[in-house]
Design an enzyme around this catalytic site. Structure first.
Site, PDB file in Angstrom:
ATOM      1  N   ASP A  33       0.813  -1.184  -0.059  1.00  0.00           N
ATOM      2  CA  ASP A  33      -0.008  -0.116  -0.023  1.00  0.00           C
ATOM      3  C   ASP A  33       1.095   1.254   0.070  1.00  0.00           C
ATOM      4  O   ASP A  33       1.656   1.290   1.073  1.00  0.00           O
ATOM      5  CB  ASP A  33      -0.943   0.165   1.175  1.00  0.00           C
ATOM      6  CG  ASP A  33      -2.319   0.267   0.970  1.00  0.00           C
ATOM      7  OD1 ASP A  33      -3.377  -0.046   1.651  1.00  0.00           O
ATOM      8  OD2 ASP A  33      -2.453   1.763   0.257  1.00  0.00           O
TER       9      ASP A  33
ATOM     10  N   ASP B 148      -2.925   4.809  -2.579  1.00  0.00           N
ATOM     11  CA  ASP B 148      -3.877   5.463  -1.617  1.00  0.00           C
ATOM     12  C   ASP B 148      -4.322   6.756  -2.256  1.00  0.00           C
ATOM     13  O   ASP B 148      -3.330   7.722  -2.405  1.00  0.00           O
ATOM     14  CB  ASP B 148      -3.391   5.479  -0.241  1.00  0.00           C
ATOM     15  CG  ASP B 148      -4.459   6.081   0.721  1.00  0.00           C
ATOM     16  OD1 ASP B 148      -5.482   5.111   0.892  1.00  0.00           O
ATOM     17  OD2 ASP B 148      -4.254   6.805   1.278  1.00  0.00           O
TER      18      ASP B 148
ATOM     19  N   GLU C 196      -6.247   3.756  -6.073  1.00  0.00           N
ATOM     20  CA  GLU C 196      -7.742   4.041  -5.333  1.00  0.00           C
ATOM     21  C   GLU C 196      -8.114   5.207  -5.707  1.00  0.00           C
ATOM     22  O   GLU C 196      -7.251   6.269  -5.502  1.00  0.00           O
ATOM     23  CB  GLU C 196      -7.320   3.823  -3.855  1.00  0.00           C
ATOM     24  CG  GLU C 196      -8.716   3.810  -3.235  1.00  0.00           C
ATOM     25  CD  GLU C 196      -8.687   4.576  -1.809  1.00  0.00           C
ATOM     26  OE1 GLU C 196      -7.844   5.196  -1.600  1.00  0.00           O
ATOM     27  OE2 GLU C 196      -9.728   4.522  -0.958  1.00  0.00           O
TER      28      GLU C 196
ATOM     29  N   HIS D 244     -11.051  -2.717   3.188  1.00  0.00           N
ATOM     30  CA  HIS D 244     -11.081  -2.343   4.632  1.00  0.00           C
ATOM     31  C   HIS D 244     -11.720  -1.110   4.941  1.00  0.00           C
ATOM     32  O   HIS D 244     -11.611  -0.506   6.096  1.00  0.00           O
ATOM     33  CB  HIS D 244      -9.535  -2.197   4.889  1.00  0.00           C
ATOM     34  CG  HIS D 244      -8.933  -1.091   4.298  1.00  0.00           C
ATOM     35  ND1 HIS D 244      -8.650  -0.946   2.921  1.00  0.00           N
ATOM     36  CD2 HIS D 244      -8.390  -0.139   4.784  1.00  0.00           C
ATOM     37  CE1 HIS D 244      -8.035  -0.089   2.556  1.00  0.00           C
ATOM     38  NE2 HIS D 244      -8.013   0.721   3.601  1.00  0.00           N
ATOM     39  N   ASP D 245     -12.394  -0.561   3.897  1.00  0.00           N
ATOM     40  CA  ASP D 245     -13.116   0.747   4.198  1.00  0.00           C
ATOM     41  C   ASP D 245     -14.627   0.852   4.137  1.00  0.00           C
ATOM     42  O   ASP D 245     -15.230   1.689   4.371  1.00  0.00           O
ATOM     43  CB  ASP D 245     -12.703   2.062   2.899  1.00  0.00           C
ATOM     44  CG  ASP D 245     -11.164   2.312   3.327  1.00  0.00           C
ATOM     45  OD1 ASP D 245     -10.511   2.646   2.286  1.00  0.00           O
ATOM     46  OD2 ASP D 245     -10.715   2.403   4.523  1.00  0.00           O
TER      47      ASP D 245
END
Ligand code: TEU
Ligand code: CA
Length: 551
Positions: free
Chosen positions: A101, A202, A257, A330-331
């Site tokens: 990430d 990210d 993302e 995970h969000d």
């Protein structure tokens, strides 16, 4: 699809590990790298190809690692660099890959860069970040953080505000500054030279700021994200420079993302000749239901909205772009709770959603525990939640007068901790995740939903994923084939074909609790995979999913 368009990262399936909650090896209640190493065979047996690891770098954990204080160091709670090397070797030995990430829109406020930057007005690190004088006794403009409150924090030391689109402990890096960009390129090379296979980037569309810093004219947070924060004037210049200077020199995969990346601008980030990214995790379908004040201010939406977004993105990508297909990470809440029916039809709806993820065109991404059918949690006390986004908005909404129990219900629906409770390995204490006290409580339903149980149940969601993953590897038409949606089917169905010169598949999905009429002529087809053991004629049962192969 031409040979030149064929890529390993298109044929692969990604599995996301949120390390804090995956497996704890040393009893401190926090998942770690040795815990991941102990589960590499489990992952290999499932049949996934690429592991996307959420951040494991040094961090004060204000946002569970998405606030990095040292990009070159492994956080001791996850282990050592030697553990990392052992995990990478373990993955590569099993023919699997690792993407890390990359969080470089912002750093932690405890990063050395920021500590120097905030020390004085005129030091060389000052313009690593965005500092501005206030206006009329307040922040420089009306920008709001993704996580509630102003996007500006006043710093007494130099009497200026700094920008943070997320928490105040996540100051935004100033990509206008070539020194910042070179710092990023150096850290990319460090990890790539260690042999990793790529990055998930990210909030990458946020890295180019609109430097007039005018007030946002939008009421809704999502409109400000899309039209003020995202897709800034130099975003493609920066990503292309990263590609030119670093990415193109390695055989890797990159996925951006994309909060704010909609289907009209998506191809600009991933077109095969753009020299930018390989694919996008767009969030159009994931932000559905987010009202003017975000996810805890929900508005209704339907499966027609979801299907419309998938159609738009398929058309927008054409033959030269690429996306990832996913329904949780995970969000966002557990997909079986949000898009399926985690009560009466948990098994069937989880399998139907698996079929959708693995038969639309794009690189499928599965989030840890989804293969077990893990579902949302409903803690009764706000103090059982850990997510900074939840706590910030709890404070904001209740101070504005919302009943705390009303907010808690919205957390049950939309909170990120739904997917951050520990992985369910078995039915022993804390689901076998830890011998200690877990950093966040385990979902009490672990006794019924856990890996040990599903591995002993041939009809489990796990084995359905395993069969689908195997089938998809054998039939690359499901990767590269054209996608055509059937017209005039019942609105509760999502039916489409995938075809190329070799094979044709018909995928029929019922995204409802109802038995739905389905009158297609199937004489040319044979059922290949389905989530009901037998075959009904002329209708699809609740949450039924069938992949037919043309004879
Ligand atoms: O998420 C940014 C993002 O757009 C959303 O997923 C956001 O987290 C919010 O929950 C949506 O309502 C990325 C990371 O995935 C997230 O975990 C971090 O908190 C955030 O950026 C900041 O790094
Ligand atoms: Ca641990």
């Amino acid at each position: 699809m031409s040979e030149q368009r064929k890529k390993w990262w298109k044929e692969s399936v990604i599995y996301q590990i949120y390390p804090r909650s995956f497996m704890d090896s040393n009893g401190d209640g926090i998942g770690d790298i040795q815990g991941i190493i102990s589960k590499l065979d489990y992952l290999k047996d499932l049949g996934v190809d690429i592991i996307w690891l959420s951040p494991i770098y040094e961090s004060p954990n204000d946002d569970n690692g998405y606030d990095i204080s040292d990009y070159y160091a492994i956080h001791p709670e996850f282990g050592t660099m030697a553990d990392f090397d052992e995990m990478l070797t373990g993955l590569h030995d099993r023919g699997m890959k690792l993407i890390m990430d990359l969080v470089v829109n912002h750093s932690s406020d405890e990063h050395a860069w920021f500590e120097k930057s905030r020390a004085s007005i005129d030091n060389t690190y000052r313009d690593y970040y965005f500092w501005k004088k206030g206006k009329n006794g307040g922040p420089p403009n009306n920008w709001l953080s993704f996580f509630g409150g102003s996007a500006w924090e006043y710093d007494e030391q130099t009497e200026e505000y700094y920008l943070h689109l997320f928490t105040k402990k996540q100051p935004d890096l100033n990509w206008e500054n070539p020194k910042v960009r070179e710092e990023v390129y150096d850290l990319l090379r460090f990890w790539l030279d260690k042999g990793i296979d790529g990055f998930r980037m990210d909030v990458i569309p946020l890295i180019s700021k609109r430097l007039d810093f005018d007030d946002s004219p939008y009421e809704a947070l999502n409109d400000t994200i899309e039209h003020v924060y995202s897709n800034g004037p130099k975003v493609h210049e920066y990503i292309h420079e990263m590609y030119e200077k670093v990415l193109q020199h390695y055989d890797i995969m990159t996925v951006g993302e994309g909060p704010g990346i909609n289907s009209t601008v998506g191809h600009d980030y991933v077109g095969q000749d753009r020299g930018e990214l390989n694919m996008i995790f767009h969030l159009d379908h994931m932000f559905l239901g987010h009202g003017p004040k975000g996810k805890f201010d929900p508005v209704p939406y339907t499966w027609e909205d979801i299907k419309r977004i998938f159609r738009e993105w398929y058309d927008a990508m054409g033959d030269t772009g690429w996306v990832s297909i996913f329904l949780d990470n995970h969000d966002f809440p557990r997909l079986v709770s949000r898009f399926g029916n985690d009560n009466a039809f948990r098994n069937e709806s989880a399998k139907m959603l698996a079929t959708l993820i693995l038969t639309l065109r794009g690189t499928a991404c599965i989030y840890q525990g989804t293969e077990l059918g893990m579902s949302n949690v409903a803690f009764t006390d706000i103090e059982d939640y850990r997510d900074v986004e939840t706590h910030n908005f709890y404070k904001e909404f209740t101070e504005e007068g919302m009943d705390p129990s009303t907010f808690l219900e919205r957390v049950h629906e939309h909170g990120r901790d739904n997917v951050r409770t520990p992985m369910h390995w078995n039915s022993t204490t804390h689901a076998g995740f830890t011998k200690g006290k877990p950093w966040i409580k385990v979902n009490p339903n672990f006794v019924d939903i856990n890996a040990e149980k599903v591995l002993n149940d041939q009809n489990s969601i796990y084995y359905y994923y395993q069969a689908l993953l195997t089938f998809r590897k054998k039939h690359l038409t499901l990767v590269y084939g054209e996608w055509h949606e059937l017209q005039n089917t019942d609105e509760r169905l999502f039916c489409y074909t995938r075809q190329d010169k070799d094979e044709t598949f018909l995928i029929c999905l019922n995204h409802s609790d109802d038995q739905v009429p389905f009158e297609e002529d199937l004489s040319q087809y044979a059922k290949a995979i389905g989530n009901y053991s037998d075959e009904a004629s002329n209708y699809l049962r609740p949450w039924e999913a069938i992949i037919y192969k043309k004879k």
